[in-house]
Design a protein around this motif. Structure first.
Motif, PDB file in Angstrom:
ATOM      1  N   PHE A 219       0.828  -1.210   0.000  1.00 29.23           N
ATOM      2  CA  PHE A 219       0.000   0.000   0.000  1.00 29.23           C
ATOM      3  C   PHE A 219       0.860   1.256   0.000  1.00 29.23           C
ATOM      4  CE2 PHE A 219      -2.483   3.337   2.009  1.00 29.23           C
ATOM      5  CZ  PHE A 219      -3.699   3.240   1.353  1.00 29.23           C
ATOM      6  N   GLU A 220       1.836   1.275   0.891  1.00 32.60           N
ATOM      7  CA  GLU A 220       2.700   2.461   0.992  1.00 32.60           C
ATOM      8  C   GLU A 220       3.531   2.663  -0.268  1.00 32.60           C
ATOM      9  OE1 GLU A 220       3.493   2.091   5.802  1.00 32.60           O
ATOM     10  OE2 GLU A 220       5.005   1.399   4.378  1.00 32.60           O
ATOM     11  N   VAL A 221       4.134   1.579  -0.740  1.00 34.68           N
ATOM     12  CA  VAL A 221       5.038   1.695  -1.880  1.00 34.68           C
ATOM     13  C   VAL A 221       4.270   2.112  -3.125  1.00 34.68           C
ATOM     14  CG1 VAL A 221       6.491   0.334  -3.419  1.00 34.68           C
ATOM     15  CG2 VAL A 221       6.742   0.095  -0.961  1.00 34.68           C
ATOM     16  N   TYR A 224       2.399   5.810  -2.010  1.00 32.82           N
ATOM     17  CA  TYR A 224       3.285   6.881  -1.552  1.00 32.82           C
ATOM     18  C   TYR A 224       4.736   6.612  -1.916  1.00 32.82           C
ATOM     19  CZ  TYR A 224      -0.901   7.924   1.099  1.00 32.82           C
ATOM     20  OH  TYR A 224      -2.184   8.177   1.445  1.00 32.82           O
ATOM     21  N   PRO A 225       5.021   6.490  -3.202  1.00 28.14           N
ATOM     22  CA  PRO A 225       6.426   6.286  -3.574  1.00 28.14           C
ATOM     23  C   PRO A 225       7.231   7.499  -3.149  1.00 28.14           C
ATOM     24  CG  PRO A 225       5.100   6.804  -5.505  1.00 28.14           C
ATOM     25  CD  PRO A 225       4.149   6.633  -4.373  1.00 28.14           C
ATOM     26  N   THR A 226       8.422   7.271  -2.618  1.00 30.24           N
ATOM     27  CA  THR A 226       9.214   8.403  -2.152  1.00 30.24           C
ATOM     28  C   THR A 226      10.234   8.850  -3.182  1.00 30.24           C
ATOM     29  OG1 THR A 226      10.692   6.853  -1.095  1.00 30.24           O
ATOM     30  CG2 THR A 226       8.993   7.848   0.288  1.00 30.24           C
ATOM     31  N   LEU A 349       1.659  13.253  -6.629  1.00 33.21           N
ATOM     32  CA  LEU A 349       2.797  12.857  -5.812  1.00 33.21           C
ATOM     33  C   LEU A 349       3.993  13.674  -6.254  1.00 33.21           C
ATOM     34  CD1 LEU A 349       2.416   8.985  -6.080  1.00 33.21           C
ATOM     35  CD2 LEU A 349       1.425  10.520  -4.377  1.00 33.21           C
ATOM     36  N   VAL A 350       4.651  14.278  -5.291  1.00 34.35           N
ATOM     37  CA  VAL A 350       5.856  15.030  -5.611  1.00 34.35           C
ATOM     38  C   VAL A 350       7.044  14.119  -5.343  1.00 34.35           C
ATOM     39  CG1 VAL A 350       7.214  17.066  -5.083  1.00 34.35           C
ATOM     40  CG2 VAL A 350       4.709  17.167  -4.991  1.00 34.35           C
ATOM     41  N   LEU A 351       7.861  13.905  -6.385  1.00 34.62           N
ATOM     42  CA  LEU A 351       8.951  12.934  -6.274  1.00 34.62           C
ATOM     43  C   LEU A 351      10.272  13.609  -5.988  1.00 34.62           C
ATOM     44  CD1 LEU A 351       8.027  10.786  -9.373  1.00 34.62           C
ATOM     45  CD2 LEU A 351       7.359  10.422  -6.992  1.00 34.62           C
TER      46      LEU A 351
END
Ligand SMILES: Nc1ncnc2c1ncn2[C@@H]1O[C@H](COP(=O)(O)OP(=O)(O)O)[C@@H](O)[C@H]1O
Ligand SMILES: [Mg+2]
Lengths: 356, 261
Positions: A219-221, A224-226, A349-351
């Motif tokens: 779910f996180e990956v 919400y990829p970082t 999402l800001v990468l």
């Protein structure tokens, strides 16, 4: 302390450093997947845990015990390989019994355990067959049974499904996971297939060029990829180049059009260039009012995929894909048609990392 | 189209005549011991000759010893080269080919210098010692065939993955070799063994110079002193060789059946 703990693991082959300081802690009973493109060092890490490669530096501990320099046959680790590694000269039952014979178990105990394992992999009738008489999927199940028969502390699987047909691959996924759950065995699974990783894992460790990019639940990956790498590797993600118009209010410019994000800008200041990610399923066609963002573009391509229609929308210097469900009474849009795409403020999402 | 089919057939027929005519002639001659009719008299005499039985038995025994020593030497070597030292492969291949390049007579004179009764290891000082020396020299002689055969067999299986699978199940090196590797190259080892057998049975130079009562020198002795018996012996030796070849093919076919993936 974690059941399997890997600290500052490094592996160098000649001048090439394949694993660049990996830290990973796997809890007892956990199913962790190493996910990354081919050549990023997944297999090398697994082989160091199994003892087939010696670590250049760093430590590997299993249940608190340092095993970094132990020989493979002293580690009590079960391994399933990508290529069918069953012993061709032995029957299925003898393959499963191999480790038990090495451990000098009594023949009654071996017979009982082999029977138990055959039932676990749902092949109770095939004990007398030889590997060449089995399908690829059956062979991998036997390989799993053989690895598990000796009750290893840790199970390692190196792309065990990638040589199989798509259908079998998906059913075997569930089966491996079910077996793993029922035994509660600590497992590291290696794959380059994000779908496999997302559907099977407790946690995913996304790797790139010998280091860990992100470690988290599926779910996180996925959501919400970082890093830009994770965002592009996990799932089909649209990455567009943007510019910060006002860092205080989260205003961004894409293609000269203004959009607003409700997410953190990761410390970027006004005027900075940024990579933004948008999931296909977060996008809708049409103009939306209120707090949503709208981008105008033209339809570039329409892919009919069955239940889903994937539409590519072009802007001046970037493009994004979005998915709509197939509606039989509503023909899909045509190429060249102007279109507006909308998405929520929280969907941007800001990468990390500047755009290419 | 027609033209291109005739040429190979001419080749085949020419080859067949080249090989078969002398063979048939020898066979025919071997049957003519009794004046005026064909009989197997020459074969009866040869097979009944105690010297034939003794020399053949001796050579067969040495052949079996050669095979055992050869397998024990070659299988682990080829295995380690394939698994751990792939860079050494060309070197090892070159070494194993040397016996084809160096004439047997050169090798055996070397042995006689090295191991004569006044040397540091006087193997030729006793009959048993000489038998050991003969066995080792046959191992050398058969090395090109045995190594090639085993190496090919090892390449056909995934040596590394099988080894690692066995290792992760707790297996030791000797156990891996005996229970995982050897059974999977059984066919290759067998074909190497039959070739070795055929070579040892017919070998003359080394047995003769080391003065051992082997089949090769016996063949030579009979050939020099009799008329019909050598022809019969030649046919018998030929049959043994072909039996070996047939067995290689037979086991090869069986192996393909059990190792099909
Ligand atoms: N034994 C080895 N010797 C030299 N290079 C190796 C060896 N094993 C792996 N490598 C190199 O390490 C890199 C990573 O390999 P690997 O761990 O197999 O990647 P992955 O499993 O993620 O595809 C590759 O570039 C490969 O060439
Ligand atoms: Mg790999």
């Amino acid at each position: 302390m974690a059941f399997l703990s890997i600290e500052k693991l490094v592996k160098t082959f000649g001048t090439q450093t394949t694993v660049k300081g990996v830290d990973l802690a796997v809890e007892r009973g956990e199913f962790v997947t190493l996910l990354g493109p081919s050549g990023c060092g997944k297999t090398t890490i697994l082989r160091m845990v199994a003892g087939f490669e010696t670590a250049t530096s760093g430590t590997i501990r299993i249940d608190g015990k340092d095993v970094t320099d132990l020989k493979p046959n002293q580690r009590n680790i079960g391994m399933v390989f990508q290529a069918y590694a069953l012993f061709p000269n032995m029957s299925v039952a003898d393959n499963i019994a191999f480790g038990l014979k090495v451990a000098k178990k009594s023949s009654a105990e071996i017979a009982a355990r082999v029977k138990e394992m055959l039932e676990l992999i749902k092949l109770p009738q095939l004990g007398e067959r030889y590997p060449y008489q089995l399908s690829g999927g059956q062979q991998q199940r036997v390989a799993l049974a053989r690895a598990l028969a000796v009750k290893p502390q840790i199970l390692l699987l190196d792309e065990p499904l990638s040589a199989l047909d798509a259908k079998i691959r998906i059913s075997l996924r569930d089966e491996i996971r079910a077996v793993q759950r029922s035994l509660g065995i600590t497992t590291i699974f290696v794959t380059h297939d994000q779908e496999e990783a997302l559907s099977m894992s407790d946690r995913i460790c996304v790797m790139n060029e010998g280091h860990i990019e992100q470690l988290g639940t599926p779910f996180e990956v996925y959501n919400y990829p970082t890093t830009r790498f994770v965002a592009s590797f996990v799932g089909t993600l649209n990455i567009v180049n943007g510019k910060v118009a006002d860092s205080a209010t989260g205003k961004l410019l894409v293609d000269g059009q203004e959009i607003v994000t409700s997410r953190s800008l990761n410390g970027a200041s006004t005027g900075d260039a940024l990579s933004l990610a948008l999931r296909p399923e977060a996008l809708t066609m049409g103009r939306a009012n209120g707090l949503s963002n709208n981008l105008d573009g033209t339809i570039d391509e329409v892919h009919f995929l069955g239940s889903v229609v994937r539409i590519r929308v072009k802007f001046k210097d970037s493009a994004i894909s979005l998915d709509t469900f197939n509606k039989p009474h509503l023909p899909p849009p045509e190429r060249g048609q102007p279109v507006t795409v909308n998405f929520g403020r929280e969907d941007i999402l800001v990468l990390d990392g500047a755009p290419n | 189209m027609k033209q291109s089919r005739i040429a190979p057939w001419i080749g085949v027929i020419f080859g067949a005549i080249y090989f078969l005519v002398p063979l048939i002639a020898t066979f025919e001659f071997s049957l003519r011991m009794e004046r005026g009719r064909y009989s197997f008299e020459a074969y009866r005499i040869v097979l009944g000759d105690p010297n034939f039985q003794a020399s053949f038995g001796y050579s067969a025994f040495i052949a079996v010893c050669t095979i055992i020593v050869g397998v024990a030497l070659v299988v682990p070597t080829a295995y380690v080269v394939q698994l751990k030292l792939p860079k050494l492969r060309p070197v090892i291949e070159f070494l194993t080919l040397l016996p084809l390049v160096i004439p047997a007579i050169v090798i055996v004179f070397g042995y006689l210098r090295m191991y004569n009764s006044s040397s540091w290891l006087p193997l030729t000082g006793s009959a048993r010692g000489t038998d050991v020396l003969l066995t080792f020299s046959y191992v050398t002689l058969a090395l090109p065939y045995m190594y090639r055969s085993v190496d090919t067999g090892l390449r056909a299986i995934d040596v590394r993955t099988l080894t690692e699978a066995a290792q992760s199940l707790g297996s030791s090196w000797p156990r891996i070799l005996l229970t995982v590797i050897l059974p999977n190259v059984r066919v290759a080892v067998l074909s190497g063994s039959f070739l070795t057998f055929a070579i040892v049975i017919g070998e003359f130079t080394m047995a003769s110079l080391l003065n051992r009562p082997a089949f090769g020198p016996y063949l030579q002795l009979i050939g020099a002193n009799r008329a019909y018996e050598p022809a019969a012996l030649a046919i018998i030796a030929f049959a043994i060789t072909w039996a070996c070849m047939g067995l290689i093919n037979l086991f090869g076919a069986m192996g393909q059946q059990t190792q099909r993936r």
